[in-house]
Design a protein around this motif. Structure first.
Motif, PDB file in Angstrom:
ATOM      1  N   ALA A 138      -4.036  -1.166   8.166  1.00  0.00           N
ATOM      2  CA  ALA A 138      -4.220  -2.619   8.162  1.00  0.00           C
ATOM      3  C   ALA A 138      -2.907  -3.361   7.932  1.00  0.00           C
ATOM      4  O   ALA A 138      -2.873  -4.592   8.000  1.00  0.00           O
ATOM      5  CB  ALA A 138      -5.221  -3.011   7.084  1.00  0.00           C
ATOM      6  N   SER A 139      -1.836  -2.641   7.652  1.00  0.00           N
ATOM      7  CA  SER A 139      -0.539  -3.287   7.426  1.00  0.00           C
ATOM      8  C   SER A 139       0.202  -3.422   8.753  1.00  0.00           C
ATOM      9  O   SER A 139      -0.076  -2.723   9.724  1.00  0.00           O
ATOM     10  CB  SER A 139       0.295  -2.472   6.442  1.00  0.00           C
ATOM     11  N   SER A 140       1.212  -4.308   8.748  1.00  0.00           N
ATOM     12  CA  SER A 140       2.008  -4.500   9.969  1.00  0.00           C
ATOM     13  C   SER A 140       3.444  -4.016   9.816  1.00  0.00           C
ATOM     14  O   SER A 140       4.220  -4.092  10.761  1.00  0.00           O
ATOM     15  CB  SER A 140       2.011  -5.985  10.362  1.00  0.00           C
ATOM     16  N   LEU A 141       3.809  -3.527   8.624  1.00  0.00           N
ATOM     17  CA  LEU A 141       5.179  -3.072   8.415  1.00  0.00           C
ATOM     18  C   LEU A 141       5.202  -1.874   7.476  1.00  0.00           C
ATOM     19  O   LEU A 141       4.617  -1.925   6.392  1.00  0.00           O
ATOM     20  CB  LEU A 141       6.033  -4.203   7.826  1.00  0.00           C
ATOM     21  N   ARG A 142       5.845  -0.813   7.905  1.00  0.00           N
ATOM     22  CA  ARG A 142       6.004   0.372   7.058  1.00  0.00           C
ATOM     23  C   ARG A 142       7.368   0.342   6.382  1.00  0.00           C
ATOM     24  O   ARG A 142       8.401   0.266   7.053  1.00  0.00           O
ATOM     25  CB  ARG A 142       5.874   1.649   7.892  1.00  0.00           C
ATOM     26  N   GLU A 143       7.389   0.393   5.055  1.00  0.00           N
ATOM     27  CA  GLU A 143       8.645   0.443   4.318  1.00  0.00           C
ATOM     28  C   GLU A 143       9.221   1.853   4.290  1.00  0.00           C
ATOM     29  O   GLU A 143      10.429   2.052   4.394  1.00  0.00           O
ATOM     30  CB  GLU A 143       8.439  -0.037   2.876  1.00  0.00           C
ATOM     31  N   THR A 144       8.335   2.824   4.137  1.00  0.00           N
ATOM     32  CA  THR A 144       8.767   4.223   4.015  1.00  0.00           C
ATOM     33  C   THR A 144       7.814   5.114   4.779  1.00  0.00           C
ATOM     34  O   THR A 144       6.591   4.962   4.689  1.00  0.00           O
ATOM     35  CB  THR A 144       8.800   4.671   2.540  1.00  0.00           C
ATOM     36  N   LYS A 167      -9.271  -7.093   2.643  1.00  0.00           N
ATOM     37  CA  LYS A 167     -10.534  -6.474   3.041  1.00  0.00           C
ATOM     38  C   LYS A 167     -10.375  -5.003   3.410  1.00  0.00           C
ATOM     39  O   LYS A 167     -11.268  -4.195   3.157  1.00  0.00           O
ATOM     40  CB  LYS A 167     -11.151  -7.238   4.214  1.00  0.00           C
ATOM     41  N   VAL A 168      -9.247  -4.641   4.021  1.00  0.00           N
ATOM     42  CA  VAL A 168      -9.014  -3.246   4.439  1.00  0.00           C
ATOM     43  C   VAL A 168      -7.780  -2.727   3.691  1.00  0.00           C
ATOM     44  O   VAL A 168      -6.655  -3.144   3.983  1.00  0.00           O
ATOM     45  CB  VAL A 168      -8.795  -3.138   5.962  1.00  0.00           C
ATOM     46  N   PRO A 169      -7.953  -1.845   2.723  1.00  0.00           N
ATOM     47  CA  PRO A 169      -6.824  -1.409   1.895  1.00  0.00           C
ATOM     48  C   PRO A 169      -6.008  -0.253   2.485  1.00  0.00           C
ATOM     49  O   PRO A 169      -4.977   0.107   1.927  1.00  0.00           O
ATOM     50  CB  PRO A 169      -7.508  -0.973   0.593  1.00  0.00           C
ATOM     51  N   THR A 170      -6.455   0.333   3.579  1.00  0.00           N
ATOM     52  CA  THR A 170      -5.742   1.482   4.138  1.00  0.00           C
ATOM     53  C   THR A 170      -4.501   1.035   4.900  1.00  0.00           C
ATOM     54  O   THR A 170      -4.374  -0.113   5.312  1.00  0.00           O
ATOM     55  CB  THR A 170      -6.664   2.292   5.065  1.00  0.00           C
ATOM     56  N   LEU A 171      -3.578   1.974   5.114  1.00  0.00           N
ATOM     57  CA  LEU A 171      -2.280   1.624   5.671  1.00  0.00           C
ATOM     58  C   LEU A 171      -2.356   1.097   7.097  1.00  0.00           C
ATOM     59  O   LEU A 171      -1.474   0.353   7.532  1.00  0.00           O
ATOM     60  CB  LEU A 171      -1.350   2.839   5.627  1.00  0.00           C
ATOM     61  N   ASP A 187       3.826   7.631   2.581  1.00  0.00           N
ATOM     62  CA  ASP A 187       3.866   6.419   3.400  1.00  0.00           C
ATOM     63  C   ASP A 187       3.719   5.205   2.495  1.00  0.00           C
ATOM     64  O   ASP A 187       2.816   5.155   1.647  1.00  0.00           O
ATOM     65  CB  ASP A 187       2.728   6.414   4.430  1.00  0.00           C
ATOM     66  N   VAL A 188       4.603   4.223   2.706  1.00  0.00           N
ATOM     67  CA  VAL A 188       4.554   2.971   1.953  1.00  0.00           C
ATOM     68  C   VAL A 188       4.550   1.826   2.956  1.00  0.00           C
ATOM     69  O   VAL A 188       5.354   1.811   3.897  1.00  0.00           O
ATOM     70  CB  VAL A 188       5.753   2.841   0.995  1.00  0.00           C
ATOM     71  N   ALA A 189       3.630   0.862   2.766  1.00  0.00           N
ATOM     72  CA  ALA A 189       3.486  -0.219   3.735  1.00  0.00           C
ATOM     73  C   ALA A 189       3.330  -1.561   3.027  1.00  0.00           C
ATOM     74  O   ALA A 189       2.950  -1.634   1.853  1.00  0.00           O
ATOM     75  CB  ALA A 189       2.285   0.036   4.640  1.00  0.00           C
ATOM     76  N   ARG A 190       3.610  -2.646   3.770  1.00  0.00           N
ATOM     77  CA  ARG A 190       3.382  -4.004   3.277  1.00  0.00           C
ATOM     78  C   ARG A 190       2.971  -4.894   4.447  1.00  0.00           C
ATOM     79  O   ARG A 190       2.819  -4.424   5.559  1.00  0.00           O
ATOM     80  CB  ARG A 190       4.620  -4.551   2.578  1.00  0.00           C
ATOM     81  N   GLY A 234       0.820  -1.211   0.000  1.00  0.00           N
ATOM     82  CA  GLY A 234       0.000   0.000   0.000  1.00  0.00           C
ATOM     83  C   GLY A 234       0.848   1.253   0.000  1.00  0.00           C
ATOM     84  O   GLY A 234       1.992   1.254   0.473  1.00  0.00           O
ATOM     85  N   LYS A 235       0.270   2.306  -0.532  1.00  0.00           N
ATOM     86  CA  LYS A 235       0.969   3.586  -0.594  1.00  0.00           C
ATOM     87  C   LYS A 235      -0.039   4.718  -0.431  1.00  0.00           C
ATOM     88  O   LYS A 235      -1.150   4.654  -0.964  1.00  0.00           O
ATOM     89  CB  LYS A 235       1.693   3.738  -1.925  1.00  0.00           C
ATOM     90  N   SER A 236       0.356   5.742   0.295  1.00  0.00           N
ATOM     91  CA  SER A 236      -0.469   6.946   0.434  1.00  0.00           C
ATOM     92  C   SER A 236       0.454   8.152   0.329  1.00  0.00           C
ATOM     93  O   SER A 236       1.392   8.296   1.110  1.00  0.00           O
ATOM     94  CB  SER A 236      -1.217   6.954   1.768  1.00  0.00           C
ATOM     95  N   GLU A 237       0.172   9.012  -0.628  1.00  0.00           N
ATOM     96  CA  GLU A 237       1.036  10.156  -0.918  1.00  0.00           C
ATOM     97  C   GLU A 237       0.182  11.416  -1.013  1.00  0.00           C
ATOM     98  O   GLU A 237      -0.870  11.404  -1.658  1.00  0.00           O
ATOM     99  CB  GLU A 237       1.769   9.901  -2.234  1.00  0.00           C
TER     100      GLU A 237
END
Length: 456
Positions: free
Chosen positions: A310-316, A304-308, A295-298, A250-253
């Motif tokens: 819902a991820s457990s690790l932030r890459e950036t 089901k939940v595409p927002t950041l 913000d970049v996450a994986r 996922g990414k949010s800019e």
């Protein structure tokens, strides 16, 4: 007269205004677009023959035309509606529009909503108020391409994906190019990501014109531009190789920008006999604020939940801010005699926050003169409608560098310390460009032919 803001040229845009006659207008059009020409690539039979020659056996019975699957018919609609009118005291123009585009490569999509209002009103004999306001909102879905040779993209994949694979695997995930690791088929590049970008932009100015004397005017203009852009992207952990490798991505800019400009000028215009004078002095201030977040996450548990969150690790995780400001004092004089001898002189004294305090301001003069030969008594003929010889000299300044290039800056080095990223530049100052030119302008045969020549 535009100074540092026009170091790379000037584009003047005149917006529509109302007239004395009231009008209601509607403009609409629609259209379509198609892929103009297919690129000649191997079909399934030719591809398997090539693989056999290379010692590779391909027993697939699939024959996919990837260009046919990728490129469809694009459509566009545009509607503009508005009203305009006015009287001796003022004018108004109000319009709104909607534009819709569906790309040749689905799911490329673009929606644009716009509204504009231009109003001026003579409140008193000595005071005229005006406003020009516009707002645009764009919502669009882009199709990834030109991602580099190692990563491919929709268009490149449409040309290089083997025709012997289908769009989906048996488990419902997208197929990948067996000859190039990590390359997905073009439909996967286009449809697998859930992505959208939204851009909101406001641009406006309000102004007041005071008539002090018939030949003396004071004008104050306050303008602002506000822009916000947001981009969200989500790739589920199941349908593509890249998504599986990242277990969801996922990414949010977002970017925000706000610029304001305040201009105050006094203008004197006088005609006496054959002499004409137009003089202006003024002061301008401008400031910009810019903010950026990425913000970049994986590692997503599901799709089901595409927002950041819902991820457990932030890459950036990065944020940036930047500011700059300018101030200028301006003066201009235009003089003409009998519309034959013309002289213009300009002076700007510009200051920019991008330079150290001791070298923040620079002076930028210019002067030009022209001789309209066609208005001379000795030049009576019918061939030339207008003939003018002119010459000019001027100096402009350019501050298009980083907002903090003269500062000493640091960045963390990952070991608990800091490294220099920029060293102090105390002598940094304006780039100055000087230009001289001489030219001739001619109009002939009642303006049917025009000619301009310059040496500079």
């Amino acid at each position: 007269i535009y100074g540092a803001s026009a170091a790379n040229g000037v584009v003047l845009v005149t917006t529509k205004k109302g007239s004395k006659q009231s009008k209601v207008f509607v403009n609409a059009y629609t259209g379509m677009s198609n892929f103009a020409k297919k690129v000649d690539v191997l079909n399934a039979t030719q591809y398997k023959e090539l693989m056999t020659e290379m010692g590779i056996t391909d027993n697939s019975t699939i024959n996919t035309d990837w260009q046919k699957e990728t490129f469809k018919t694009g459509r566009e609609q545009n509607v503009q509606v508005g009203v305009s009118g006015g009287s001796e005291k003022g004018h108004y123009y109000v319009a709104g529009g909607y534009q819709k585009q569906k790309g040749v490569v689905a799911p490329a999509d673009y929606d644009r909503y716009s509204v504009r209002a231009n109003i001026d009103n003579k409140v008193k004999d000595w005071l005229t108020l005006g406003a020009n306001l516009s707002f645009n909102r764009s919502v669009y879905v882009d199709v990834p391409d030109n991602l580099g040779v190692a990563r491919g993209g929709t268009i490149l994949s449409a040309l290089t994906s083997p025709p012997t694979i289908g769009i989906y695997n048996a488990d419902g995930s997208y197929t990948a190019n067996p000859n190039q690791k990590s390359w997905q088929n073009p439909i996967a590049y286009a449809f697998a990501p859930d992505q959208k970008a939204i851009n909101n932009r406001f641009l406006g100015n309000v102004n007041a014109d005071f008539t002090i004397l018939p030949e003396l005017h004071f004008r104050s203009n306050l303008g602002a531009e506000s822009e916000g852009n947001r981009y969200d992207y989500f790739l589920d952990p199941y349908s593509t190789d890249f998504g599986k490798d990242k277990n969801g991505y996922g990414k949010s800019e977002s970017t925000e920008r706000f610029v304001w400009l305040w201009e105050n000028t006094i203008n004197y215009t006088k005609q006496f006999g054959k002499h004409s004078v137009d003089a202006l002095v003024g002061h301008t201030m401008q400031e910009s604020d810019w903010n950026y977040t990425n913000d970049v996450a994986r590692e997503y548990g599901s799709d089901k939940v595409p927002t950041l969150n819902a991820s457990s690790l932030r890459e950036t995780q990065e944020t940036m801010k930047s500011q700059w400001s300018k101030r200028a004092y301006i003066a201009r004089v235009n003089y003409g005699y009998a519309d034959k001898y013309l002289l213009t002189a300009n002076m700007r004294y510009d200051g920019s926050s991008r330079f150290p305090h001791d070298s923040r301001f620079g002076a930028f003069p210019s002067i030009s003169a022209a001789w309209r030969i066609s208005n001379e008594d000795f030049f009576k003929q019918n061939f030339f409608t207008d003939l003018k010889l002119r010459a000019g000299w001027g100096k402009t300044g350019n501050d298009k560098i980083g907002d903090y290039d003269f500062y000493t800056t640091f960045a963390p080095n990952g070991t608990g310390g800091y490294n220099y990223t920029n060293l102090l530049k105390e002598g940094l100052t304006w780039e100055k460009t000087t230009q001289s030119n001489i030219g001739i302008d001619a109009s002939m045969l009642n303006n049917r032919i025009t000619f301009t020549a310059d040496a500079y």
